[in-house]
Write an enzyme that holds these catalytic residues in place. Structure first.
Site, mmCIF file in Angstrom:
data_model
loop_
_atom_site.group_PDB
_atom_site.id
_atom_site.type_symbol
_atom_site.label_atom_id
_atom_site.label_comp_id
_atom_site.label_asym_id
_atom_site.label_seq_id
_atom_site.Cartn_x
_atom_site.Cartn_y
_atom_site.Cartn_z
ATOM 1 N N GLU A 29 72.523 59.617 45.226
ATOM 2 C CA GLU A 29 71.544 60.593 44.736
ATOM 3 C C GLU A 29 71.861 62.002 45.197
ATOM 4 O O GLU A 29 72.512 62.216 46.225
ATOM 5 C CB GLU A 29 70.134 60.223 45.181
ATOM 6 C CG GLU A 29 69.863 60.352 46.665
ATOM 7 C CD GLU A 29 68.392 60.135 47.030
ATOM 8 O OE1 GLU A 29 67.509 60.711 46.352
ATOM 9 O OE2 GLU A 29 68.134 59.389 47.989
ATOM 10 N N GLU B 102 57.851 58.209 45.621
ATOM 11 C CA GLU B 102 58.402 58.706 46.884
ATOM 12 C C GLU B 102 57.796 60.071 47.188
ATOM 13 O O GLU B 102 58.487 61.068 47.326
ATOM 14 C CB GLU B 102 59.934 58.781 46.809
ATOM 15 C CG GLU B 102 60.580 58.898 48.183
ATOM 16 C CD GLU B 102 62.092 59.021 48.115
ATOM 17 O OE1 GLU B 102 62.775 58.201 48.758
ATOM 18 O OE2 GLU B 102 62.589 59.942 47.439
#
Length: 271
Positions: free
Chosen positions: A153, A254
């Protein structure tokens, strides 16, 4: 908010942190979720068997599936963002791969996130990138044995100033390099929309252009990393786009809880 049929799991390393680790899966279940994800949940890259067994048991006892798990990334509270691109921590990453695979095999978790690591002073970037590629290949080959995918990521340079992957394009370039050089196909992009938005990316364009390389999505609003609807992003439109594109994966929540003492109060936007 209309979520257009998206499936959500809870990241229990940022939500429900008011609770002990082993109580978080049950809290997520009580809040209405059937799946969770975690950053590396142990203090060490290679925890004791008893700690691993207790973690796995907490998932089963709660009746939730583990959809995502980070490889060990170092002391994140102190600023670490991965072990795989630094010679001093490379061995620890490789040791951690074995433990992570054991957890994946026992839980059925198929998404394993490998944070790239910060740039180190006095070390050539190419040296770090070559080591990262080597370690990502090792992780991908191990993950293939468990039918799992290794994720990479991009983060944002505001929160993580020493992390080198701060755009989708640079992250995809790393993934493509490893896939080609190591002849692996189980390496994919984790689109964390909070981090990408903080870097000014056009989220709709990113989700469209890289739909085939994206295996998982995480969300939080900007700029404060709160729940959808607390900031600037039009998440209803993004959820609609994902539905139109045929995205069938999970969307990881998240974000920071509205009340750090009671994460269960942070899901009103889903109703």
């Amino acid at each position: 908010m209309d979520t257009h049929g998206q499936r959500f799991d809870v990241n229990c390393s940022i939500l429900f942190t008011e609770l002990p680790l082993l109580k978080r899966p049950a809290a997520a279940k009580a809040a209405g979720f059937d799946a969770v994800e975690f950053w590396w949940p142990f203090a060490e890259p290679v925890p004791g068997d008893r700690d691993v067994d207790a973690f796995i048991a907490s998932l089963g006892d709660a009746g939730v599936t583990l959809e995502g798990l980070n490889f060990a990334a170092g002391d994140m509270a102190a600023g670490a963002r991965g072990l795989l691109s630094t010679p001093a921590t490379s061995a620890a990453f490789r040791d951690n791969v074995d433990v992570t695979m054991a957890i994946a095999e026992q839980t059925g978790c198929t998404l394993l996130n490998a944070l790239y690591g910060n740039r180190e002073d006095g070390m050539p970037a190419k040296q770090q990138d070559d080591l990262a590629a080597e370690n990502l290949a090792i992780a991908a080959r191990a993950a293939a044995l468990a039918d799992a995918t290794v994720l990479v990521e991009a983060l944002n340079s505001h929160d993580c100033p020493r992390y080198p992957l701060v755009s989708t394009e640079t992250t995809i370039a790393v993934i493509d390099r490893v896939r080609t050089e190591a002849n692996v196909d189980n390496l994919a992009f984790l689109a964390d929309l909070y981090h990408l938005a903080r870097m000014g990316e056009d989220l709709a364009a990113t989700l469209d252009r890289y739909r085939d390389q994206t295996a998982h999505i995480q969300i939080a609003d900007v700029p404060g990393r709160g729940a959808p609807g607390t900031g600037e992003l039009d998440y209803e439109a993004l959820f609609q786009q994902l539905a139109t594109q045929g995205y069938t994966g999970w969307v990881g929540l998240e974000y920071k809880p509205a009340d750090p003492a009671d994460s269960s109060s942070s899901f009103g936007w889903l109703k």
